[in-house]
Enzyme design. Structure first.
Site, PDB file in Angstrom:
ATOM      1  N   LEU B  72       0.739  -1.366  -0.059  1.00 39.54           N
ATOM      2  CA  LEU B  72      -0.189   0.073   0.179  1.00 39.54           C
ATOM      3  C   LEU B  72       0.896   1.412   0.053  1.00 39.54           C
ATOM      4  CD1 LEU B  72      -2.241  -1.444   2.637  1.00 39.54           C
ATOM      5  CD2 LEU B  72      -2.629  -1.479   0.155  1.00 39.54           C
ATOM      6  N   CYS B 127      -8.359  -4.696  -1.176  1.00 43.42           N
ATOM      7  CA  CYS B 127      -7.927  -4.798   0.077  1.00 43.42           C
ATOM      8  C   CYS B 127      -8.532  -5.755   1.083  1.00 43.42           C
ATOM      9  CB  CYS B 127      -7.555  -3.450   0.558  1.00 43.42           C
ATOM     10  SG  CYS B 127      -7.244  -2.127  -0.607  1.00 43.42           S
ATOM     11  N   ILE B 189      -9.092  -6.054 -15.001  1.00 45.65           N
ATOM     12  CA  ILE B 189      -8.997  -6.902 -13.943  1.00 45.65           C
ATOM     13  C   ILE B 189      -7.897  -6.255 -12.923  1.00 45.65           C
ATOM     14  CG2 ILE B 189     -10.000  -8.877 -14.714  1.00 45.65           C
ATOM     15  CD1 ILE B 189      -7.387 -10.066 -15.063  1.00 45.65           C
TER      16      ILE B 189
HETATM   17  C1  LIG Z   1       3.634  -2.280  -9.521  1.00 47.11           C
HETATM   18  C2  LIG Z   1       2.091  -2.346  -9.662  1.00 47.11           C
HETATM   19  C3  LIG Z   1       1.416  -1.734  -8.794  1.00 47.11           C
HETATM   20  C4  LIG Z   1      -0.130  -1.556  -8.799  1.00 47.11           C
HETATM   21  N1  LIG Z   1      -0.671  -0.659  -7.882  1.00 47.11           N
HETATM   22  C5  LIG Z   1      -1.995  -0.822  -7.890  1.00 47.11           C
HETATM   23  C6  LIG Z   1      -2.814   0.200  -6.911  1.00 47.11           C
HETATM   24  O1  LIG Z   1      -2.354   0.668  -6.144  1.00 47.11           O
HETATM   25  N2  LIG Z   1      -4.193  -0.116  -7.119  1.00 47.11           N
HETATM   26  C7  LIG Z   1      -4.692  -0.878  -7.931  1.00 47.11           C
HETATM   27  O2  LIG Z   1      -6.029  -0.815  -7.886  1.00 47.11           O
HETATM   28  N3  LIG Z   1      -4.063  -1.649  -8.651  1.00 47.11           N
HETATM   29  C8  LIG Z   1      -2.681  -1.709  -8.723  1.00 47.11           C
HETATM   30  N4  LIG Z   1      -2.039  -2.632  -9.776  1.00 47.11           N
HETATM   31  C9  LIG Z   1      -2.889  -3.143 -10.648  1.00 47.11           C
HETATM   32  C10 LIG Z   1      -3.165  -2.525 -12.101  1.00 47.11           C
HETATM   33  O3  LIG Z   1      -3.668  -1.386 -12.005  1.00 47.11           O
HETATM   34  C11 LIG Z   1      -3.519  -3.250 -13.129  1.00 47.11           C
HETATM   35  O4  LIG Z   1      -4.866  -3.770 -12.458  1.00 47.11           O
HETATM   36  C12 LIG Z   1      -2.982  -4.765 -13.352  1.00 47.11           C
HETATM   37  O5  LIG Z   1      -1.484  -4.698 -13.126  1.00 47.11           O
HETATM   38  C13 LIG Z   1      -3.178  -5.312 -14.707  1.00 47.11           C
HETATM   39  O6  LIG Z   1      -3.131  -4.526 -15.680  1.00 47.11           O
HETATM   40  P1  LIG Z   1      -1.623  -4.759 -16.503  1.00 47.11           P
HETATM   41  O7  LIG Z   1      -1.618  -6.310 -17.010  1.00 47.11           O
HETATM   42  O8  LIG Z   1      -1.703  -4.030 -17.596  1.00 47.11           O
HETATM   43  O9  LIG Z   1      -0.558  -4.361 -15.784  1.00 47.11           O
HETATM   44  C14 LIG Z   1      -0.672  -2.432  -9.506  1.00 47.11           C
HETATM   45  C15 LIG Z   1       0.017  -3.058 -10.678  1.00 47.11           C
HETATM   46  C16 LIG Z   1       1.236  -2.931 -10.620  1.00 47.11           C
HETATM   47  C17 LIG Z   1       1.943  -3.818 -11.788  1.00 47.11           C
END
Ligand SMILES: Cc1cc2nc3c(=O)[nH]c(=O)nc-3n(C[C@H](O)[C@H](O)[C@H](O)COP(=O)(O)O)c2cc1C
Ligand SMILES: Cc1cc2nc3c(=O)[nH]c(=O)nc-3n(C[C@H](O)[C@H](O)[C@H](O)COP(=O)(O)OP(=O)(O)OC[C@H]3O[C@@H](n4cnc5c(N)ncnc54)[C@H](O)[C@@H]3O)c2cc1C
Ligand SMILES: Cc1cc2nc3c(=O)[nH]c(=O)nc-3n(C[C@H](O)[C@H](O)[C@H](O)COP(=O)(O)OP(=O)(O)OC[C@H]3O[C@@H](n4cnc5c(N)ncnc54)[C@H](O)[C@@H]3O)c2cc1C
Ligand SMILES: Cc1cc2nc3c(=O)[nH]c(=O)nc-3n(C[C@H](O)[C@H](O)[C@H](O)COP(=O)(O)O)c2cc1C
Ligand code: FES
Ligand code: FES
Lengths: 248, 306, 306, 248
Positions: B72, B127, B189
């Site tokens: 977080l 969370c 997702i």
């Molecule tokens: C390093 C990292 C940090 C992330 N932090 C958050 C976050 O703080 N809150 C959230 O809802 N999703 C968070 N995610 C999830 C992304 O927003 C996204 O839903 C997920 O990575 C899938 O998309 P992608 O495959 O294009 O990365 C995070 C993802 C990554 C890789």
């Protein structure tokens, strides 16, 4: 001037079966790197491996940038197989390098193993200092010719096959006891870095140490590469990779 | 050619936004991307107070993907409003704030303080709900219902988005619940809980043991879920998970997404977002599509039975 | 060096088996692999009567993975016993029959007829329960409980394995349910429901729209689930999902698997199974491990809290 | 003799910007391929792309095997970038080829587009027949020199830039009306294959047609590559890729 560019591979040189130099020519103008800064190279056009890999600037001059790389896993193996002429997707220079303004005759530079990649350009910048260079065996000590022009070169190996038998931290201790040392610049494995940091703190000597951490973005966005410090989590890619001993 | 899409009452000049946590607070990538070109900027999840997150190592690469256990870590609401939001306000691009809390009250306060200050608020419901023994809101339907119902009352001006977790056994019915409780949109997702072990040291690759899988590896799972949600709800869907290029973005839109978010791709290609916008335009030209909204849900299908 | 492991009362000369549906009925790969070298051969899911399966296209590649919608195609129990099993009986390797049905009664009959004829029966519970509106046994706890309870009574000689679906929100509690109802072991993970769309034709890549994702892409999800199940049950776990090489197999074992199954890897490398067995031996030598069972659950971990 | 082997790339020849020939030398003894059979090549050592790709045997002789490949997507692009000397992981020969025993002067062979890759070795085997070869434009007709030694070569193109304007099915119809035809061997896009099949059925002419379907295992294990036929699902990799018109 962009920190995202493509560069053409103009030379690949093997220094051992596991170590090689890559010389690249950026196809557009990019900022001059400072010693201790790094670049992110993309090892493949496919998604396996997916992430870029971080490498310290080893040497740069007249529009070429050079990296000294050890074959470790998937990414470095693919990089080692690249053919001359290949275009590479690069980002850099990134991060905080070594503070050059405090380099002096009373500086000591320390490299353990592949740490040489990060401090070599510092040594090209300023030669009137002591350099402690350690490795497991003499086969893992590179560039000894180039390094011979330094004020003093101290080599140490774990097996005693070159220089003293021992490690860089013991060698640094000796130098500190014998000479006036006002600043130390170091890069090596995590364990060496920790010991150097402790040693400098106990002697109240100014020090700058380059750390490694796994990286994704390289620009401070993902919070993936943090290092725990007394002042909280610090991003190695932006607050580092070089940290002042005071911060640690 | 119309690229404009609407998510609730947030109008985006094109359907491409950033995924929370992968684009920092915008500034980090402003050197590589013209933030004015984006449909929206979604920032790293914000909590009431600053957080340290999990110990390192926090990331590890896996085949066509990566795990992260950032946890977080964030600057907290105060610092976000004072230090980060003003920078983003220099751009003509909607700002979406992803928020996270330990309990319903945290979310309510975050919403109260952010409402009207940003174009949209995205609830990260993956969370753990500390007051309910740490079960994630994402799989506790009662808690999720209560959460959305309550924050809905606080969000009067901004658009309210609920970000769904792929852990759900039945993502479609969860999305229906969100719609009923008043969410303006759902995004999906989030990352998939996953793990890697270093066999030489026998230690987990992440200090936190479990992290979230993102990147191309999960794309087919995300596309499936977006399609299932599209069959179930009328509110717009923000699709994400492994979008690396325009083709992936269009795949999500054909499955039912009105807008898409680009996450892990930013790390691989810092200009991924704008490259995707350009690629979508090319696709529209090539297929003589005048309005991007025509693509949403445009998959052609029938199931042959045996 | 001891490589022998036990799953229920089935003794395997090493922990490596094939994953159902990826190795045909054994004969297909016998030219590339010495079937005598394997820990066990698990055959394609068998139903009471032969089935045609889904229409083509049935497979598509995705990043570091593939989707399949083979469906239930198989030769049926009769033909299996007459035409396929005798071939496998020529080898000194246990045979595991993966079974699937439309309702509890199908499974009961399959078990009755197979019990004692094969070393183990693996229940594929990812199938829709036709008598209960098509909800999969994997997410309907009541149905799953009834299913395992009833087939347990029919399986008196063979080992009873329940194959879990990664769709579960809480794989650990599902595995506890299986253990309580008398399963001798659980195997996981089955493929993850997923989808791909051809953006040029707007058609789904699979005629069946949704298929199962397998391959390296899902490995971190499978490892996480095996680890969670290992914390919850005492019965042995057969780990699978994206195992391509010995390192992946050991990763699963460190997470808690007693045995591993190799699926998609067979397509990439037809000798994957035996290469993995050799690789495990090398690892044991390198780390001076005399008994493979020492590796199971051998991950070293503690969670640092903030 | 194994159907799984490594082979060394000894020649890559571009025939257009999208079409190339790969010549490989297996490093161990492998069974002789028959016309219409295919191999699975692994385009990458990483997992992206993951699966092997199927290619018809184009030509084989004295321990070399040759493939004629069109650049389509990820896998074929990677194959097109391979350097001479590279070792490739291969499986084959796989599947049922064309029945050579019924080839006669009254046979007609039909290829549409890349179908040439599958029937070319048939034509090298027996030249005293009629070959109908169609493509979109003359730029997509290859090997015309080599094909000139056949009894009769009929080319058709969609734009009329070489041979008649039209398609292979119409050309086949004409030949069937004018000549005695006892057997037809065909390979082309799905639509052409279907039409040829219907045409041969309506004339009760024996025919063998090579089909494509996406494949994973190539050995009949995964049931991924099936084709729907009146006798149920048939695996293209083992019951095919060449099917008798009677089976369709
Ligand atoms: C390093 C990292 C940090 C992330 N932090 C958050 C976050 O703080 N809150 C959230 O809802 N999703 C968070 N995610 C999830 C992304 O927003 C996204 O839903 C997920 O990575 C899938 O998309 P992608 O495959 O294009 O990365 C995070 C993802 C990554 C890789
Ligand atoms: C700032 C910085 C500078 C570096 N400079 C150099 C250099 O000049 N020369 C050199 O040879 N190496 C350098 N390294 C280490 C180098 O980045 C890794 O050895 C390399 O990423 C390994 O990649 P791989 O795919 O071959 O290995 P794999 O083990 O397959 O990598 C898997 C993952 O782990 C990461 N990883 C593995 N080892 C390290 C490591 N030590 N540090 C960070 N991430 C790691 C990789 O980036 C990748 O995400 C540096 C690392 C950092 C952080
Ligand atoms: C029996 C058989 C023989 C073939 N012979 C030849 C040949 O001699 N020369 C040639 O150029 N091509 C041939 N093909 C087609 C060739 O296999 C595909 O063009 C190739 O696999 C495309 O791979 P890609 O990664 O470049 O394309 P991508 O589109 O990236 O491939 C994605 C996936 O789709 C599959 N795929 C895509 N197109 C086809 C297709 N037409 N048939 C089967 N699978 C496909 C790929 O194998 C892969 O799994 C043959 C196909 C089959 C089934
Ligand atoms: C083509 C194919 C067919 C499969 N058929 C079955 C099946 O009949 N029954 C079953 O329980 N699992 C089936 N599976 C799932 C595998 O047994 C395995 O659980 C899954 O593929 C994950 O392992 P992998 O990533 O190593 O392939 C099938 C998988 C594939 C790829
Ligand atoms: S690598 Fe992303 S913050 Fe440092
Ligand atoms: S490709 Fe597996 S059965 Fe044909």
């Amino acid at each position: 001037m962009s920190r995202r560019f493509t560069a053409r591979l103009i030379e690949k040189r093997w220094l051992s079966s596991e170590h090689f130099l890559l010389r690249l020519v950026p196809e557009e103008k990019t900022p001059e790197p400072k010693p201790g800064q790094f670049y992110l190279l993309r090892p493949s056009d496919t998604y396996d491996p997916l992430l870029r890999r971080p490498f310290s600037i080893f040497r740069s001059s007249k529009g070429t940038i050079e990296f000294f790389i050890e074959k470790k896993g998937k990414g470095t193996t693919l990089l080692s197989e690249l053919q001359k002429g290949k275009r590479l997707d690069c980002m850099g220079p990134l991060g905080r390098g070594f503070p050059l303004n405090i380099l002096s005759q009373d500086s000591v530079v320390v490299a353990g193993g592949m740490g040489i990649a990060s401090v070599f350009s510092l040594l090209e910048h300023f030669k009137d200092l002591i350099f402690i260079y350690g490795a497991r065996t003499k086969e893992q000590l590179f560039f000894l010719d180039e390094l011979s022009s330094l004020k003093r070169l101290i080599t140490v190996t774990e097996d005693g096959s070159h220089g003293k038998r021992g490690n860089t931290v013991d060698a640094l201790k000796e130098v500190i006891e014998e000479e006036r040392v006002t600043s130390v610049f170091a890069c090596g494995p995590e364990g060496m870095n920790q010991s150097v940091s402790r040693l400098l703190k106990s002697h109240s000597i100014e020090g700058y140490i380059s750390f490694e951490e796994r990286m994704a973005c390289g620009v401070g966005a993902c919070l993936g590469c943090v290092k725990e410090t007394p002042q909280g989590m610090k991003r190695v890619c932006t607050e580092g990779p070089v940290f002042s001993v005071k911060e640690l | 050619m119309n690229l404009t899409v609407k998510i609730g009452n947030m109008t985006m000049k094109n359907p491409v936004m950033t995924a929370s946590g992968t684009f920092g607070y915008g500034a980090e990538y402003s050197e590589f991307v013209d933030l004015n070109a984006l449909g929206a900027v979604v920032v790293k999840g914000i909590s009431l107070r600053p957080r340290e997150g999990n110990p390192p190592p926090r990331i590890v690469e896996t085949p066509c993907g990566m795990l992260n256990s950032i946890g977080l870590q964030n600057v907290g609401l105060e610092a976000f409003l004072k230090e980060k939001l003003p920078f983003l306000r220099r751009y003509d691009t909607p700002v979406v704030v992803n928020i996270l809390g330990d309990c319903v009250e945290d979310y309510e306060e975050l919403c109260t303080r952010l409402d009207g200050k940003v174009e949209a608020i995205e609830l990260n419901v993956s969370c753990p709900n500390v007051k309910k023994g740490g079960i994630s809101f994402a799989i506790d339907r009662e808690a999720l219902k209560e959460l959305i119902g309550k924050v809905r009352k606080k969000v009067k001006h901004s658009t309210l988005i609920v970000k769904l977790s792929p852990v759900s056994e039945d993502i479609a019915s969860i999305s229906v619940l969100c719609e009923k409780e008043g969410a303006d949109a759902v995004s999906l997702i989030n990352t998939i809980p996953a793990m890697a072990i270093d066999i030489e040291t026998r230690r987990p690759a992440l200090a936190n043991l479990i992290g979230g899988l993102s990147g191309p590896a999960i794309k087919p799972i995300g596309v499936r879920m977006v399609w299932q949600v599209y069959q179930a709800v009328k509110i717009p869907i923000i699709g994400m998970g492994g979008i690396m290029n325009a083709s992936d973005a269009i795949e999500y839109m054909l499955a039912g997404a009105t807008s898409v978010a680009v996450g892990t791709a930013n790390f691989v290609n810092p200009s991924a977002t704008v490259d995707i916008i350009e690629g979508i335009k090319d696709y529209m030209k090539r297929h003589s599509i005048s309005d991007i909204n025509e693509i949403t849900g445009g998959i052609i299908w029938e199931i042959k039975d045996h």
